[in-house]
Motif scaffolding. Structure first.
Motif, short mmCIF file in Angstrom:
data_model
loop_
_atom_site.label_atom_id
_atom_site.label_comp_id
_atom_site.label_asym_id
_atom_site.label_seq_id
_atom_site.Cartn_x
_atom_site.Cartn_y
_atom_site.Cartn_z
N ARG A 114 0.94 -1.08 -0.11
CA ARG A 114 -0.15 -0.41 0.28
C ARG A 114 0.92 1.22 0.03
NH1 ARG A 114 -4.79 -1.35 -1.13
NH2 ARG A 114 -5.93 -2.86 -0.18
N THR A 117 -0.36 7.02 3.17
CA THR A 117 -0.29 6.79 4.58
C THR A 117 -1.83 6.43 5.40
OG1 THR A 117 -0.80 8.96 4.67
CG2 THR A 117 1.50 8.63 5.45
N PRO A 119 -4.97 3.58 5.46
CA PRO A 119 -4.79 2.71 5.18
C PRO A 119 -6.59 2.28 4.33
CG PRO A 119 -5.78 2.93 7.62
CD PRO A 119 -4.76 4.56 6.90
N VAL A 126 -2.32 -3.77 8.25
CA VAL A 126 -1.35 -3.30 7.74
C VAL A 126 -0.42 -3.04 8.67
CG1 VAL A 126 -2.42 -0.65 7.60
CG2 VAL A 126 -0.67 -1.93 5.49
N THR A 130 6.35 2.11 7.43
CA THR A 130 6.95 2.44 6.04
C THR A 130 7.93 2.01 5.47
OG1 THR A 130 5.27 4.28 6.25
CG2 THR A 130 6.38 4.12 4.56
N ARG A 151 3.25 -1.07 4.17
CA ARG A 151 3.20 0.04 3.96
C ARG A 151 3.94 0.82 3.47
NH1 ARG A 151 -1.01 2.62 4.25
NH2 ARG A 151 -1.43 1.71 6.48
#
Length: 153
Positions: A114, A117, A119, A126, A130, A151
């Motif tokens: 993904r 930021t 979701p 998730v 990051t 992420r």
């Protein structure tokens, strides 16, 4: 796998503007990773073009297949299963980048990535941290432990 040996087969975004693909390709270029791109834009059947790209990448033995904006529907579920299963049988992991509707069979792909930021509602699990796209793909390629949904940024 050494970075210089990594080849990423990128399947263009279905139904998204090409800018989404450009951002992905730019990130991979900055990471000095060899990315090969299969566009689904301007195809009479973008889904069929994307599935053929998956089959092509599987036969070319890329390190990982990255599919941008996958949307599996009832009408395409069987054909997506077949295409993704070809990659799996070839031993090539598949990562789904911002899919709107991934396949129900989670054994057909290694992870969901993904961007950004915020979701998605379906991403309650998730990872909170990051990671870079290159780090996420390296974990997938090397079969290192990684979250099912990561992420990236």
């Amino acid at each position: 796998m050494d970075r210089q040996d990594i080849v990423i087969g990128v399947v263009g975004a279905l139904g998204n503007p090409p800018v989404a693909d450009t951002a992905v390709l730019n990130d991979l270029a900055k990471a000095k990773l060899d990315a090969r791109f299969a566009s689904t834009t301007d195809n009479a059947d973008a889904t069929q073009a994307a599935q053929q790209a998956v089959r092509d990448w599987a036969s070319q033995r890329v390190s990982v297949i990255l599919i941008n904006a996958l949307d599996v529907t009832d009408a395409t579920a069987s054909s997506w299963h077949d295409a993704l299963n070809e990659a799996r049988n070839a031993g090539i992991p598949v990562a789904l980048l911002d899919p709107s509707n991934p396949p129900q069979d989670t054994t057909l792909y290694a992870a969901v990535l993904r961007m950004g930021t915020k979701p998605a509602d379906s991403d309650a699990d998730v990872s909170s941290s990051t990671v870079g796209l290159d780090a996420a793909l390296s974990a997938i390629i090397n079969d290192n432990p990684h979250p099912a949904t990561m992420r990236i940024g």
